[in-house]
Scaffold this active site. Structure first.
Site: not given
Ligand SMILES: [Co+2]
Ligand SMILES: [Co+2]
Ligand SMILES: [Co+2]
Ligand SMILES: [Co+2]
Ligand SMILES: [Co+2]
Ligand SMILES: [Co+2]
Ligand SMILES: [Co+2]
Ligand SMILES: [Co+2]
Lengths: 441, 441, 441, 441
Positions: C103, C106
């Site tokens: 993501h 992340d």
């Protein structure tokens, strides 16, 4: 004093016709039901953890919470704890629930060492004691959080490491003493992580013996300090661990018997834990009552489509009337009460949302309890049961139950008399309508 | 003698390379595992009810069944019962399972009166005794069907009518005597309808006392007739009733303690009943073993997506290896064994399908048990557990468990030493791989 | 460069006899299966979120996590992000999985403003690009986290506020561009909070139209920038919200059709999401394949007794063989692959635990896929299916399916011929044994 | 004419104060709600199958049922069918439900051949037509039982054998013609066994195409004969088969689109099937309404603790008010109605029990519908929704939905404006209280 809930005034009872969302429509605390005030029947308690500690984080939103309370901002932890307590007692006083409940680390921040934690806790107990005196809010129960800190990741009393057992013992002893000091009516133990994540690394027998010993120590300590409240275990089947030892009321009863504790400890039944265990809340209440271990209730609700502990506010009279009936039939609460172990939806972020949740829950239970009392006083359900089992008052019934006939002789009697007992209708639909008649008068 | 299974020959062990669907690939009954023959470890039993009595009806197909066995045709009931028994023993002999299991009304038709039922049963017992002698098939357990007849619709021992209790007593006494006569290794009680459909019409406390008394009578009778087998209760959480009292092993243990029966009665754990109760089968086995009440197993499987008792044949070594490990760790079966309380899919209507189901189940369990024994003998899992809990062998650990320190002193000790125990990895993934190493060598 | 995983060396294939827990026993990446290397079949990917971002917090332990990674300590966020990425690529290179997934937030910390977030992300993309070049690790897919920030608490594309839609659009556009730049094989959208908490405050129709439009914009943008990868939706039935719109593959297919997207978007099926939806993983794979929308897989597993997304590592060949068979039958992965959207147990806190989890998962899938290929090449299952449906190749079958006969005429034909088709065994138990023969050769 | 229900008189509306269990307390059929009589809103129908055909058998009691109706005794089947129909119309007339529903083989016994079955059916249709004329009871819908006979054990339209498809076609054609003749308002198809028991022996794609073609034939036939009613599919996720193709409303919608039928076929939503699918009933109603396929309702309830289709009578206003609200919001029923696909508990064996079940259900729905209409007319919920989404009426909102801006430009706009939309409370607890205010006025 200015607090987070300044914009909201004391919640008053305005009756069923009121359209004021910030008023009670059914919870008239002074209303007499079966000769006792509703407030004394229901013994409502506000929980500290979900209301004042939870930041609105969930497993898919671990960074910033949604709740954004002023006391969740960066800053001195003890100052924040005091700001939180100001807001909490303001909330409780305005709501008019007579009790509150806490974990040790809800009201005071955990410190870097046991001693620092104890000092924080002691300081906040002084504040709490004063707030209780000022507001008249009483303590339904205290408990210790022995599950959040990573040291407890593999259990507290059931931890593979006895030092963790000792750490938990120090918290529980301290929280029990605090509960005693604040005049608490009960002391609760919720297993938290007393369970297993997998059986490969777990010695079930050993862990159950550790837990049994822990509970015995708790009971001994209770008597040593002269605490007159009830010790309560709160069953939960799973979450956070895969399986928890205090699965449900029947399991807890078996456990208590095994360690000679079934007269010393009762259960604190949570609605959502009942449903997670595959039971109706009604079942858990009736089971505990039939076993003589019904203590107190965490009055929330789950979501029948979601498999985790949603801890929502109760909102259905239909779901609550029969459990209330069961409580009334068992004689009502003694030390226990209805604690709202309830959590706002993560999206309900306004200050008034906390009031809406509690007002709805209190109205729902007030209505359910009142209607249940009405049903109880009518004797209609009880009469059905008495008739249904009346055969057991016969000579045959009494002989069987008293041990007056053995299997062989009873068998022979049946053969000799060529008995052929006929089935009798269970009348479930009739009874459902009967209950509905009391709900929708 | 011609039977339904004439086209099929005795099932032989042909080894893992065999592609013959009517041969064992893993169940080599004479293979020595931990010094004992596999057949003696596993003690496989064929059940009479699903295999020979069920016609392939389900709740959406109540009229004509799919199975269409010759003994399910119209005709003289006793003649049909004999034809069924011919086929059953032919099947069992060809399959090579050493045991069978039955309900009273599986093997003999219920008559119009108790006496007629008893006569039918007695006549079929003679046939059965002879068949057992001829084939060498032994009896793992007998039981009584006290749930199918409408008289039992509201329970047997827990019925509101004591005459129904007496009727059940007459069946159970008779079935126990028959089990004793046939040299049965155990006698089983499955609650059937011992539970409730709703709590409105139910007196939980009274019903539990009725059931407790019934079980005491059963145990007294066992001793009176000198039956040396084990009395077993089979937990099931629900179905056919909404809730059944023998919910799971922990609940049964609590119940047995309450009536002083925990040394007299053990559990017969069914895989599918474990999953319906929200537990893994592994959990139920480990729990019962830790409580000293592990008796026998109904080795089937459920469907994780379907909420009813599908009673399918076990087919996963992955699911069976750890329960087998637990059984081995507990010392293996004594009187118990693996009974296949399994049902063909309603669409599996060929004579050979009954063989495929059992062959697959026996191969799966033979493989799982052999691999579990291998894991057990390696000591690898056991060593992990011993290390994990080794702290409890310390002075602190022993003092806690022996009652040598109270809560207050332990708390003080923790404070004084400012303890801060560190979490240790539970190593779940490592252990899963370890188990898989034994499965896929 | 020193990293968190320094103590661990590259994981090698050592074969099924190896007892080295830090070696592959079955994942021989160069092994030819059906003429292609296993690595190319399986296309394993390591996820960034659970492995490197999750701190070991859960809903009962929100304060301090258990994982205690060096990059989860206080300090400069970008520095921590780089330390995390060093460790992550060290891990991936040592493990030997050819792909990774992320993501946006992340890999780079979210900033105080969109621009700051974009700058952080851009900086970390540079690092990532270099790491990918150095290690040879490729990108299976990227995605955007449009669910953690409180702004998304009521959904992203389905939010009642179009500015939140726009915010999500900015993240998705940026993450798509980044995925394209890094040569990603797919771009994934997981609903996150695209669903409802209650229907009282929700306009279902409007929200579905918002989501439909969002997906259309994504597809248009994909074509505009020339991204050749596949757009994937990841179904999940609930959690974090009560109900999520991308419930399961069949629901997603209906949704895609409604917005003309069924040729443009495929599904990324997660095992645990299948089970939460009440389906077997096998079902979801087979359904998506039959509808032509099978894209990629999040290869984890749930816990059949727990009702939330446990995201455990897959460890059962028995559970994985038939889904692998279905993937092979559908032609194997094209742009998709097996991503490990898996999470260590919260108690598995050692650096090597992350290796154990992945090694076990890769071995399990390698074994399941190899055995599934063997089963596929044998043609045995396929032959059963062809025979079973062979009647549909008859004149009658073809006339029905081609529309060559209407209901009335077909009805008349049945009456005139007085047809009485006989049931044929479904042979489930036989087929289960057949599959087991391929597992335990 | 003497019938089974002779002892019971016509059920009258007596108002909420009545304590007569054989009277309506809330269902005042002539009460005007939103300008229309309650009877016309609710369109109650009595089902033939559970009420008059089911003998009280269940899977643990397959031999003798508990219901013991006079028409379930041995004897001439057509004579029994007539006795049953006498009782059924007597019941319906006394109850005062305006509609009934049937399967072909509910009202006439299946014969040994298609022709005999058709003759039986034709004869009973004559009786039914006369009874309808005499009593004024109308037909809500007819359907064909293509799941009980063993020939359908592997499906009807999805059977591997096209002759079974043809057999089902003959029944459906005949039942459609009969429904048309009797002036039925709808024709229903419930999948029954259209699903799979396992995927090993199943060709999902082929079976879905068979089912799609079958539905197209049904629609073509409807138009050919000029039937003006609605064709309805009834979703059910599983049971009797492991998985059924008409899983839920969203799945059915996707299926209908795939075969071009989404304007031709609507859904008949059953409460208990919704809950078995993991959805609230409210969800299924709202979903179908939002997709334009809401047709009719099987108004029963499941048991949240039991995983099978219990088909109990609805008894909770709390559970029914919001689904009723959704139906009202969608414009109310047109051809559809509330059919009681409800089953007495197997223990409710008295003739009056069938009345209690229906009276309770009708009162519950009358109350829920009336309160829902009140809530709807207040506009309070609708106003909350309109405010909540009002941002979508802005220029930004409209541009997004109309396709007036692409992902890149929207992303750029968000960046350029550095937007930071703030979360707004979802007010769930407030809304729950609002609904409760309408329930407990
Ligand atoms: Co609680
Ligand atoms: Co809870
Ligand atoms: Co069993
Ligand atoms: Co079973
Ligand atoms: Co995923
Ligand atoms: Co997941
Ligand atoms: Co229905
Ligand atoms: Co149903």
């Amino acid at each position: 004093m200015k607090t987070y809930f300044d914009a909201i005034s004391k919640i008053e009872y305005e009756g069923p016709k009121s359209e004021n969302p910030l008023a009670f429509r059914h919870y008239d605390k002074d209303k007499l039901v079966m000769g006792k005030r509703l407030e004394e029947h229901l013994r409502f308690a506000v929980c500290y953890w979900h209301n004042f500690c939870w930041e609105g984080k969930d497993i898919f939103g671990l960074g910033t919470g949604t709740m954004n309370r002023p006391w969740h901002q960066p800053g001195d932890e003890m100052e924040m704890a005091r700001m939180k307590m100001d807001a909490a007692f303001d909330f409780m006083a305005k709501l008019g629930a007579p009790y509150w409940c806490w974990h040790d680390y809800d009201i005071a921040p955990e410190g870097a060492t046991i001693k620092e934690s104890r000092n924080n806790f002691a300081a906040m107990l002084d504040v709490a004691e004063q707030k209780m005196a000022e507001t008249g809010v009483k303590l339904l129960w205290g408990t210790a959080n022995a599950f959040s800190n990573p040291r407890y990741m593999c259990g507290a009393a059931t931890n593979p490491n006895p030092e963790v057992f000792a750490y938990a013992a120090s918290q529980v002893q301290n929280a029990m003493a605090a509960t005693h000091r604040l005049g608490g009516a009960n002391y609760v133990l919720w297993g938290g992580r007393e369970g297993y994540q997998n059986l490969m690394n777990t010695d079930l027998k050993r862990e159950s013996e550790q837990l049994g010993r822990f509970l015995q120590m708790v009971v001994e300590y209770k008597h040593a300090i002269g605490f007159k409240g009830t010790i309560l275990l709160e069953p939960k089947p799973q979450e956070p661990t895969k399986h928890q030892y205090d699965y449900d009321s029947a399991t807890v009863f078996g456990f208590l018997q095994r360690f000679g504790l079934e007269k010393e400890i009762k259960v604190n039944i949570e609605v959502n834990h009942a449903t997670l265990a595959g039971h109706s809340f009604h079942h858990e209440i009736a089971t505990a009552a039939s076993l003589g271990i019904l203590g107190s209730v965490d009055a929330n609700r789950g979501d029948y489509q979601n498999g985790w502990d949603t801890d929502q506010f109760p909102n259905s009279v239909d779901e609550m009337i029969l459990p209330c009936y069961e409580i009334i039939k068992a004689g009502g609460f003694t030390t226990g009460g209805f604690n709202f172990d309830t959590k706002l939806r993560r999206e309900s972020i306004d200050p008034d949302d906390m009031f809406h949740g509690h007002i709805g829950a209190m109205d729902t239970l007030a209505l359910a309890y009142t209607k249940a009392a009405d049903l109880y006083e009518s004797g209609e359900l009880q009469k059905v049961i008495e008739n249904r089992y009346s055969g057991w008052n016969s000579e045959l019934g009494e002989k069987i139950l008293s041990g007056g006939i053995n299997l062989k002789d009873l068998s022979q009697w049946a053969v000799d008399n060529d008995i052929d007992p006929k089935p009798q209708s269970g009348k479930q639909e009739y009874l459902e309508n009967l209950v509905n008649r009391f709900i929708h008068k």
